[in-house]
Write an enzyme that holds these catalytic residues in place. Structure first.
Site, PDB file in Angstrom:
ATOM      1  N   HIS A  75      39.558   9.849  20.753  1.00 50.44           N
ATOM      2  CA  HIS A  75      40.085   9.598  21.765  1.00 50.44           C
ATOM      3  C   HIS A  75      41.186   8.395  21.784  1.00 50.44           C
ATOM      4  CE1 HIS A  75      43.449  11.536  24.407  1.00 50.44           C
ATOM      5  NE2 HIS A  75      43.256  10.331  24.925  1.00 50.44           N
ATOM      6  N   ASN A 130      18.448  -1.886  -1.932  1.00 52.11           N
ATOM      7  CA  ASN A 130      17.004  -1.771  -2.366  1.00 52.11           C
ATOM      8  C   ASN A 130      16.198  -1.005  -2.086  1.00 52.11           C
ATOM      9  OD1 ASN A 130      18.152  -3.501  -4.382  1.00 52.11           O
ATOM     10  ND2 ASN A 130      17.143  -5.248  -3.473  1.00 52.11           N
ATOM     11  N   GLU A 179      39.438  13.328  15.646  1.00 53.05           N
ATOM     12  CA  GLU A 179      39.320  14.167  17.044  1.00 53.05           C
ATOM     13  C   GLU A 179      39.500  15.692  17.604  1.00 53.05           C
ATOM     14  OE1 GLU A 179      41.589  13.162  21.371  1.00 53.05           O
ATOM     15  OE2 GLU A 179      42.671  13.123  19.368  1.00 53.05           O
TER      16      GLU A 179
END
Length: 772
Positions: A57, A504, A79
């Site tokens: 918000h 990795n 939202e």
């Protein structure tokens, strides 16, 4: 008052805050997913949901305030998705989390575009919007709404009259009037967001002004009117709209009852409300301002006493209370609860009618008495100044300040040498004090440059989760020591290094779930990212419980790529073989993917760590996992170093590389495999003369000083002619032409003007530790 054209001065602050919000949302959503998966605490789950919703918000609101409409709209759509989660309408599932992460990725790309000056319109978010609509309303209803909207748009082009045909939606028809504050900025943005909100909850039948004016951002008035069909109640509609900043009032009328309820003023009561803050409450002005803002949402706030600008300066009546005159149709209990939800409110008194004159009289009487008393404005001013103790400083200024301190350190060394040569006692005493002050100044500036590693660490949970999903692996990612602080320069370069190591770990280290189960391991692999402080350096550890690195496989790959010969491979110990992964062009990946197999990665990690005057080591056990340990200085601008001498040349060795100094007798040296070693506390340590490493001749002595250093995989003793003293030194770059010279990290200038090379222990010994 801040005008729209002046908002550019807040751009950097907006971008920094937006990035923080993105990290906060992603980490909270990932934590939420874990709680749901493991059946965790409901209270913690609720707190995380609320936190995510608040951040989304706020991001939406700040983007709108800055005029970035597309970003604000994207955050708004996210939202709404999070609001549905908060209201229990949809459950947290991996698919929902994926969608939130996709929204965050899109918003992050917009942030980069805004920073680059190309705005927020270049990212295509329509597919994300469609996914969100399908989740919130269902695929079929989404299609119907689009068809109905298309018909509606065609009808709007033909006539501006009220629509005669309205798609059938369950619920009531309401007339909604939205009033904005008189001094509201960016009303066009607010109007657009209100329109978007109403679209989400029902069908918009009519708007005043015309819909196109609102959608194109041309609204300039003080009020909006909508006719909407929705299943929500008037209270829910109000709540939906009043969450937007600068909305003064929302009036919702049922169209069927419009005739009876034409004059809402009949139900409005007028109250005088006295709000008393706790005596010792901090930030009374801020608290008071927020209370006033809340009261504006429930009615017409006719008067605030003292005036709002005085409230913000904490100029309350008797230093503890203020009063307002409010016209509202809310009852007293609701008003009281609204105010008491704010911290540090001691008491709320609600009186009927306009009684503000009583407070005017009380304040005037207090003012008259204060003229007789001894004035004490000083303490008030001091107290207000202490409200804000933080200021923002551009890193450029800190860098410049550090360079100036570096020059002071060099000159301090020169003064010390002059004082020693002259032998003047008073000069030595004065210099001692000056030296102490310089050290304090140096420490303070270095402290100012320190930044928590959390600034980098917080980026990784989202990356790890996304990569694990792409590779169809399950990963449990944990972080530790995020509050450890390190120099800003080091932190800036650390991010890319950790990206390589974490990717990795997931790609090469963690096995697929089925393979792990077959090996008797938990289904989900563990990846840990840890920061620890040790004396004058920090350790960054990347650890996984995957398949580990097979030394034989590494040697085989290195031979295939022509990096080493079979003879060299045969002589290598397992630790040395593992460290071949740091050679340029090396990769064990069977095929090239977006993640790995291109032969670029670990050698880059090594080079970056070298530039940071740090070291990297790797420990691995087949079938159990791999651990990478990065050892880095806390600061790389000014460091402590030990000055050593060989063949009339002085060199500096950073203290953080040194474990201890010892004296070695020739009679104690032994030879193993043609190399000299010494046994120190039952540990065999190879011995190298610095002269040999630099190709300088030397005369063998019966006894010589040596420095014991840690290369990660093993310890090494380095013999020199003489140990001099410990100094604070300023690292100067060798420049581009000499940047590839192995064995040196840079240079420094001594007090007498001599240039001394700084030895980079790790690169000096090349492949011994896989370090530098």
């Amino acid at each position: 008052m801040i005008f729209v054209e002046d908002l550019s001065q807040y751009l950097d602050e907006f971008l920094a805050d937006a990035r923080d919000r993105i990290d906060s949302i992603s980490n909270a959503v990932i934590s939420l997913e874990e709680i749901v998966k493991k059946g965790g605490d409901e209270r913690e789950k609720r707190e995380l949901i609320d936190r995510v919703f608040r951040d989304a918000h706020t991001l939406k609101g700040t983007a709108a305030t800055m005029g970035f409409m597309r970003l604000s709209e994207t955050a708004h759509k996210m939202e709404n998705l999070l609001d549905a989660v908060r209201n229990g309408e949809i459950e947290i599932t991996p698919e929902i989390v994926d969608l939130v992460m996709d929204f965050l990725d899109a918003i992050e790309k917009m942030i980069y575009d805004i920073e680059a000056g190309s705005g927020d319109e270049n990212i295509d978010v329509d597919p994300l919007f469609e996914k969100a609509d399908k989740l919130l309303k269902g695929i079929s209803s989404s299609k119907e709404r689009k068809e109905e909207k298309s018909h509606q748009d065609n009808r709007e082009k033909e006539t501006t009259a009220t629509h005669e045909e309205v798609p059938h939606i369950e619920g009531n028809k309401y007339h909604i009037k939205v009033l904005f504050q008189d001094d509201a900025q960016l009303k066009n943005v607010r109007a657009f967001l209100v329109l978007t909100d109403l679209e989400e909850i029902g069908e918009i039948i009519d708007t005043i002004p015309e819909r196109e004016i609102i959608e194109e951002g041309n609204f300039t008035g003080t009020s909006l009117e909508f006719t909407v069909t929705t299943s929500l109640s008037p209270e829910e509609i109000k709540k939906k709209i009043t969450r937007h900043p600068e909305v003064k009032e929302v009036v919702v009328k049922n169209v069927k009852e419009n005739v009876q309820g034409e004059n809402l003023e009949e139900n409005v009561n007028e109250y005088t409300i006295k709000i008393t803050m706790e005596k010792e409450a901090p930030l009374k002005g801020v608290r008071s301002f927020l209370i006033v803002q809340d009261l504006k949402k429930i009615g017409n706030l006719k008067k605030v006493f003292p005036e709002p600008n005085k409230l913000e300066k904490e100029e309350l009546i008797e230093g503890k209370y203020f009063a307002v005159l409010l016209q509202t149709n809310e009852n007293k209990d609701n008003i009281k609860q609204l105010i008491l939800k704010h911290p540090d409110v001691e008491k709320v008194e609600i009186l009927e009618g306009n009684r503000l004159n009583e407070f005017h009289s009380a304040d005037k009487s207090k003012a008259d008495k204060s003229e007789i008393k001894k004035p004490t404005p000083q303490s008030s001013i001091e107290r207000k100044v202490k409200i804000s103790k933080m200021i923002k400083v551009d890193v450029f200024h800190l860098d410049k300040l550090m360079n100036l301190v570096g020059e002071l350190v060099i000159n301090k060394g020169r003064l010390e040498q002059i004082a020693e040569r002259l032998g003047d006692r008073e000069l030595l005493e004065a210099l001692s004090t000056t030296s102490h002050l310089m050290t304090e100044l140096q420490d303070e500036i270095m402290e100012m440059r320190l930044t928590p590693v959390a600034e980098v660490f917080n980026k990784f949970p989202r990356m790890v989760r996304k990569l694990a999903r792409e590779l169809n692996k399950e990963v449990e990612f944990t972080m530790e020591g995020s509050d450890i602080e390190v120099d800003r320069t080091i932190l800036d370069k650390l991010g890319d290094v950790l990206v390589h190591l974490l990717r990795n770990a997931i790609d090469h280290g963690i096995e697929p779930p089925e393979e792990r189960i077959a090996k008797g391991k938990p289904r989900a692999g563990k990846v840990e990212l840890i920061a620890r402080r040790e004396k004058s350096h920090i350790l960054i550890i990347v650890k996984d419980d995957g398949k580990g690195i097979d030394p034989e496989k590494v040697k085989k790959k290195a031979i295939e790529k022509g990096l080493i010969s079979p003879e060299q491979a045969a002589e290598m110990r397992p630790e040395e073989a593992i460290n071949l992964i740091f050679l340029p062009g090396f990769s064990t990946a069977e095929k090239v993917t977006d993640v790995s197999g291109r032969g670029v990665g670990m050698d880059v990690v090594q080079d970056v760590i070298k530039t940071l005057n740090g070291s990297i080591s790797v420990k691995s056990e087949v079938g159990k996992g791999t651990t990478f340990i990065l050892k880095l200085p806390i600061s790389m601008a000014i460091i402590q170093a030990l000055l050593v001498k060989i063949a009339n040349e002085i060199y500096a060795i950073p203290i953080n590389n040194i474990l201890e100094t010892i004296d070695i007798k020739q009679s104690k040296l032994k030879t193993i495999g043609g190399k000299k070693v010494i046994v120190l506390r039952d540990e065999i340590i190879p011995v190298f003369m610095l002269h040999e490493l630099f190709g300088v001749g030397y005369i063998e002595k019966d006894k010589f000083p040596a420095i014991v250093v840690d290369l990660g995989a093993q310890k090494v003793a380095i013999g020199v002619d003489e140990l001099l003293n410990k100094k604070d030194i300023v690292i100067k770059s060798l420049g581009k032409m000499l940047s590839n010279v192995k064995g040196f990290a840079g240079a420094t200038i001594l007090g007498d003007g001599r240039v001394v090379l700084i030895i980079d222990i790790n690169s000096l010994f090349g492949g011994i530790s896989g370090g530098l």
